[in-house]
Design an enzyme around this catalytic site. Structure first.
Site, PDB file in Angstrom:
ATOM      1  CB  ALA A  34       2.374   7.976   1.052  1.00  0.00           C
ATOM      2  CE  LYS A  53      -7.068  -2.728  -0.312  1.00  0.00           C
ATOM      3  NZ  LYS A  53      -6.596  -3.688  -1.306  1.00  0.00           N
ATOM      4  CB  ALA A  60       1.324  -1.210   5.371  1.00  0.00           C
ATOM      5  CB  ALA A  64       5.225   1.223  11.018  1.00  0.00           C
ATOM      6  CG  HIS A 353       8.829  -6.057   5.701  1.00  0.00           C
ATOM      7  ND1 HIS A 353       7.830  -6.065   6.655  1.00  0.00           N
ATOM      8  CD2 HIS A 353       9.581  -4.947   5.946  1.00  0.00           C
ATOM      9  CE1 HIS A 353       7.986  -5.008   7.452  1.00  0.00           C
ATOM     10  NE2 HIS A 353       9.031  -4.319   7.024  1.00  0.00           N
ATOM     11  CD  GLU A 377       5.289  -1.276   0.808  1.00  0.00           C
ATOM     12  OE1 GLU A 377       4.926  -0.899   1.939  1.00  0.00           O
ATOM     13  OE2 GLU A 377       5.486  -2.473   0.518  1.00  0.00           O
ATOM     14  NE  ARG A 388      11.699  -0.788   3.381  1.00  0.00           N
ATOM     15  CZ  ARG A 388      11.341  -0.804   4.669  1.00  0.00           C
ATOM     16  NH1 ARG A 388      11.398   0.294   5.399  1.00  0.00           N
ATOM     17  NH2 ARG A 388      10.922  -1.915   5.239  1.00  0.00           N
ATOM     18  CB  SER A 393       9.376   2.592   3.856  1.00  0.00           C
ATOM     19  OG  SER A 393       9.128   1.954   5.053  1.00  0.00           O
TER      20      SER A 393
HETATM   21  P1  FAD Z   1      -0.235   2.091   3.431  1.00  0.00           P
HETATM   22  O1  FAD Z   1       0.071   2.584   4.779  1.00  0.00           O
HETATM   23  O2  FAD Z   1      -0.195   0.638   3.216  1.00  0.00           O
HETATM   24  O3  FAD Z   1      -1.689   2.589   3.040  1.00  0.00           O
HETATM   25  C1  FAD Z   1      -2.321   2.131   1.863  1.00  0.00           C
HETATM   26  C2  FAD Z   1      -3.680   2.791   1.734  1.00  0.00           C
HETATM   27  O4  FAD Z   1      -4.175   2.583   0.420  1.00  0.00           O
HETATM   28  C3  FAD Z   1      -4.746   2.255   2.670  1.00  0.00           C
HETATM   29  O5  FAD Z   1      -5.528   3.324   3.137  1.00  0.00           O
HETATM   30  C4  FAD Z   1      -5.617   1.385   1.766  1.00  0.00           C
HETATM   31  O6  FAD Z   1      -6.971   1.290   2.164  1.00  0.00           O
HETATM   32  C5  FAD Z   1      -5.517   2.174   0.477  1.00  0.00           C
HETATM   33  N1  FAD Z   1      -5.823   1.388  -0.710  1.00  0.00           N
HETATM   34  C6  FAD Z   1      -5.097   0.397  -1.276  1.00  0.00           C
HETATM   35  N2  FAD Z   1      -5.710  -0.067  -2.379  1.00  0.00           N
HETATM   36  C7  FAD Z   1      -6.856   0.643  -2.497  1.00  0.00           C
HETATM   37  C8  FAD Z   1      -7.929   0.619  -3.414  1.00  0.00           C
HETATM   38  N3  FAD Z   1      -7.995  -0.228  -4.436  1.00  0.00           N
HETATM   39  N4  FAD Z   1      -8.949   1.487  -3.235  1.00  0.00           N
HETATM   40  C9  FAD Z   1      -8.964   2.352  -2.190  1.00  0.00           C
HETATM   41  N5  FAD Z   1      -7.967   2.411  -1.300  1.00  0.00           N
HETATM   42  C10 FAD Z   1      -6.931   1.571  -1.452  1.00  0.00           C
HETATM   43  N6  FAD Z   1       8.495   1.128   7.555  1.00  0.00           N
HETATM   44  C11 FAD Z   1       9.244   1.974   8.300  1.00  0.00           C
HETATM   45  O7  FAD Z   1       9.789   2.954   7.767  1.00  0.00           O
HETATM   46  N7  FAD Z   1       9.384   1.772   9.635  1.00  0.00           N
HETATM   47  C12 FAD Z   1       8.801   0.726  10.280  1.00  0.00           C
HETATM   48  O8  FAD Z   1       8.932   0.589  11.481  1.00  0.00           O
HETATM   49  C13 FAD Z   1       8.038  -0.191   9.517  1.00  0.00           C
HETATM   50  N8  FAD Z   1       7.470  -1.261  10.101  1.00  0.00           N
HETATM   51  C14 FAD Z   1       6.624  -2.049   9.359  1.00  0.00           C
HETATM   52  C15 FAD Z   1       5.940  -3.078   9.991  1.00  0.00           C
HETATM   53  C16 FAD Z   1       5.038  -3.855   9.275  1.00  0.00           C
HETATM   54  C17 FAD Z   1       4.302  -4.975   9.959  1.00  0.00           C
HETATM   55  C18 FAD Z   1       4.825  -3.594   7.900  1.00  0.00           C
HETATM   56  C19 FAD Z   1       3.845  -4.402   7.111  1.00  0.00           C
HETATM   57  C20 FAD Z   1       5.528  -2.579   7.271  1.00  0.00           C
HETATM   58  C21 FAD Z   1       6.427  -1.802   7.989  1.00  0.00           C
HETATM   59  N9  FAD Z   1       7.126  -0.763   7.375  1.00  0.00           N
HETATM   60  C22 FAD Z   1       7.889   0.073   8.137  1.00  0.00           C
HETATM   61  C23 FAD Z   1       6.848  -0.402   6.000  1.00  0.00           C
HETATM   62  C24 FAD Z   1       5.859   0.767   6.003  1.00  0.00           C
HETATM   63  O9  FAD Z   1       4.940   0.595   7.052  1.00  0.00           O
HETATM   64  C25 FAD Z   1       5.080   0.878   4.712  1.00  0.00           C
HETATM   65  O10 FAD Z   1       5.960   0.860   3.623  1.00  0.00           O
HETATM   66  C26 FAD Z   1       4.339   2.212   4.691  1.00  0.00           C
HETATM   67  O11 FAD Z   1       3.564   2.355   5.847  1.00  0.00           O
HETATM   68  C27 FAD Z   1       3.454   2.302   3.467  1.00  0.00           C
HETATM   69  O12 FAD Z   1       2.710   3.488   3.588  1.00  0.00           O
HETATM   70  P2  FAD Z   1       1.773   3.937   2.414  1.00  0.00           P
HETATM   71  O13 FAD Z   1       1.151   5.221   2.837  1.00  0.00           O
HETATM   72  O14 FAD Z   1       2.514   3.905   1.146  1.00  0.00           O
HETATM   73  O15 FAD Z   1       0.662   2.778   2.326  1.00  0.00           O
HETATM   74  C1  SIN Z   2      10.970  -3.333  11.718  1.00  0.00           C
HETATM   75  O1  SIN Z   2      10.519  -2.788  12.726  1.00  0.00           O
HETATM   76  O2  SIN Z   2      11.799  -4.235  11.736  1.00  0.00           O
HETATM   77  C2  SIN Z   2      10.444  -2.899  10.399  1.00  0.00           C
HETATM   78  C3  SIN Z   2      11.080  -1.645  10.043  1.00  0.00           C
HETATM   79  C4  SIN Z   2      10.948  -1.385   8.586  1.00  0.00           C
HETATM   80  O3  SIN Z   2      10.478  -2.233   7.843  1.00  0.00           O
HETATM   81  O4  SIN Z   2      11.366  -0.303   8.183  1.00  0.00           O
END
Ligand code: FAD
Ligand code: SIN
Length: 540
Positions: A34, A53, A60, A64, A353, A377, A388, A393
């Protein structure tokens, strides 16, 4: 136990006249799907400062596995993806948001392909897999089960090539700086000390809060900082009772709680108990691909019935070479514990998760504070409703990151002058926090949340957990710390309280929120969002 305690507005003392400022039109906090997508879009219009950070790769997003859902196959349709998403959301989705994200998804994915994303192909055409609740195979993946890594490298490469983006890694955002309900920038900290990232617009893309639970698939960065910061600043936080538990996390003593992708079941893997019996059909007609909340609860029940600490994924009926080729990351992970995924049973059980709720936003990522946006997220757009769908996501992250970045960029570009230095300060007395054992507190919090605020909920334990968390708040939140681990813990305690409050408030079961004392869905009383807002939003 609460002692009339009122948490303060800022986690730390500061005087803006005495700390360095870094100016940018837009500050984006977070470098996951995002945040990077938002920064790329915003930088088309104005200057952007991107904070993370840890290193920019540690997100996260990077972990994925399953993939990104998008309507790119001729046999699929926007209407079908919309219908699947609405069905999973159990009446709480915002249908306008669902349609917008599903409609814009294919364009965002095509853009990723243009930027070099190497998604898996079959005979030259994009390959799609299925996950629970998707009526079609519409999930793109990369390197089998390394979709997130491919997404990160594509977005980082693209963002790095934009001259308008400045990067500050290993830089902790402590708090949003506000005047009334106007966001003016971010108070942040890195090796050089505290500074103020001063901007016209701020975009929070800080990810989720899975680390508030003892058992979680989430990496250590997922401490809910953005949600806590926005709450302290007075933004609305929506639907945080909806925490999704992934049914299949590797459960081996000593191994990290790594995810075993739902795509494993999508490709034919079966859940079995210790007697080797396939059990999911006893719980849901969809069997192994039933919604995640159903599978998670079924696993708990099966573990209780068989008096075992896990259930097992069985892939032994599948072609070993295909299994290795499709899931190289999971193969390598299990091999470190001497498990061969094509032959051995993989012990799994559910863990936290994904947080479906978060900072409430509109269709362009605007929060309820002026000049503050949220995406990914950390945000709650209403796309997922009460549950979800897998792989929705990352889709939401890239679509809403782009929308928020575009609007923030266009808005900032209209401002005639650069942001000005601030004169604000927080000089409230605070007790030094150095004598607290932070690790002990963190372990206690995560354990409490897992036992009393987890997959199956009940009023009594929720009340007891809330009382305990508020007690911790009373002596932790007003302390003065100077290290990011402590601020993270303060944020985790803040977000845990929000989750418990919302879970206690919603006296029904819906989607991922299951109350044993209110097992039915109650549309009359509860077909609406829960909103939490810090009432006292005076600065300082
Ligand atoms: P993130 O990718 O978590 O990035 C957060 C960022 O914020 C990082 O850069 C971090 O350093 C920064 N940050 C946080 N707090 C601070 C702070 N205080 N100061 C400075 N920086 C900060 N979703 C799917 O759709 N498909 C998948 O296959 C899938 N597989 C997954 C597998 C795993 C193991 C996990 C944990 C999640 C998975 N998800 C999947 C969910 C999805 O990955 C996450 O919801 C999504 O990547 C979140 O993206 P984001 O950009 O919101 O945050
Ligand atoms: C998974 O690969 O099972 C995670 C996919 C997701 O959280 O969207």
């Amino acid at each position: 136990m609460n002692n009339g305690f009122s948490p303060q507005r800022y986690l730390t003392r500061f005087d803006a006249r005495e700390i360095p400022h870094q100016f940018a039109d837009i500050v984006v906090v977070g470098t996951g799907a995002a945040g990077l997508r938002a920064a790329i879009e915003a930088a088309k219009h104005c200057s952007v400062l991107l904070l993370s950070k840890e290193t920019c790769e540690e997100t996260a997003t990077a972990y994925a596995q399953g993939g990104i859902a998008a309507v790119l196959d001729a046999a699929d349709s926007v209407d079908q993806h919309v219908a699947d998403t609405l069905k999973a959301g159990c009446g709480l989705c915002d249908s306008r948001i669902v349609r917008t994200i599903v409609e814009e998804g294919p364009e965002r994915v095509r853009e990723l392909l243009e930027w070099g994303a190497d998604f898996d192909r079959h005979n030259g055409r994009l390959a799609f897999t299925r996950e629970g609740g998707h009526s079609r195979a519409r999930i793109l993946h990369a390197d089998g089960d390394s979709t997130g890594a491919e997404l990160m490298s594509t977005l980082i490469r693209t963002a790095r090539s934009s001259p308008g983006i400045g990067w500050r890694e290993n830089c902790f955002a402590i708090d949003l700086v506000t005047e009334g309900r106007l966001c003016l920038g971010v108070l942040a900290y890195d090796r050089g000390g505290t500074f103020l990232a001063r901007a016209h617009q701020v975009i929070l893309a800080t990810g989720g809060c899975g680390r508030i639970y003892r058992e979680t698939t989430n990496p250590s960065i997922a401490t809910g900082d953005g949600i806590a910061m926005a709450y302290r600043a007075g933004a609305d936080v929506e639907n945080v009772e909806f925490v999704q538990f992934h049914p299949t996390t590797l459960y081996l003593a000593g191994a990290s709680r790594a995810l075993i992708s739902e795509a494993v079941r999508g490709e034919g893997g079966r859940l079995v108990n210790k007697r080797g019996e396939s059990f999911m059909k006893n719980y849901d007609l969809e069997g192994d691909l039933a919604p995640r909340d159903v599978v998670s609860r079924a696993i708990l029940e099966e573990m209780a019935k068989t008096r075992d600490t896990s259930v097992y994924l069985d892939l032994s009926h599948m072609n070993p070479q295909e299994v290795y080729h499709r899931f190289p990351r999971i193969k390598a992970l299990c091999a470190t514990c001497h498990l061969d995924i094509s032959r051995d049973l993989i012990p799994v059980r559910p863990s936290a998760h994904y947080v479906i709720g978060g900072v409430k936003t509109d269709i362009n990522g605007r929060t309820t504070l002026r000049n503050l946006y949220a995406a990914g997220e950390a945000a709650c757009t209403g796309f997922h409703g009460a549950n979800r769908l897998g792989s929705n996501s990352l889709l939401e992250g890239i679509v809403m990151g782009c929308r928020a970045g575009r609007l923030a960029g266009e808005t900032a570009a209209k401002r005639k002058s650069a942001p000005k230095p601030l004169l604000l300060k927080n000089d409230r007395e605070m007790v030094a926090g150095s004598e607290l054992d932070l690790t002990d507190l963190e372990n206690s919090l995560r354990s409490l949340m897992w036992r009393m605020g987890g997959i199956v909920r009940n009023a009594r334990p929720l009340e007891a957990a809330l009382e305990r968390v508020r007690f911790w708040q009373s002596y932790v939140l007003n302390r003065h710390f100077t290290e990011s681990a402590a601020w993270e813990l303060q944020n985790m305690i803040t977000v845990a309280e929000l989750v418990l409050r919302a879970a206690l408030t919603r006296e029904e079961s819906r989607g991922v929120h299951y109350r044993r004392d209110f097992p039915r869905t109650d549309d009359k009383k509860w077909k609406h969002a829960t909103i939490l807002r810090r009432e006292e939003t005076r600065d300082g």
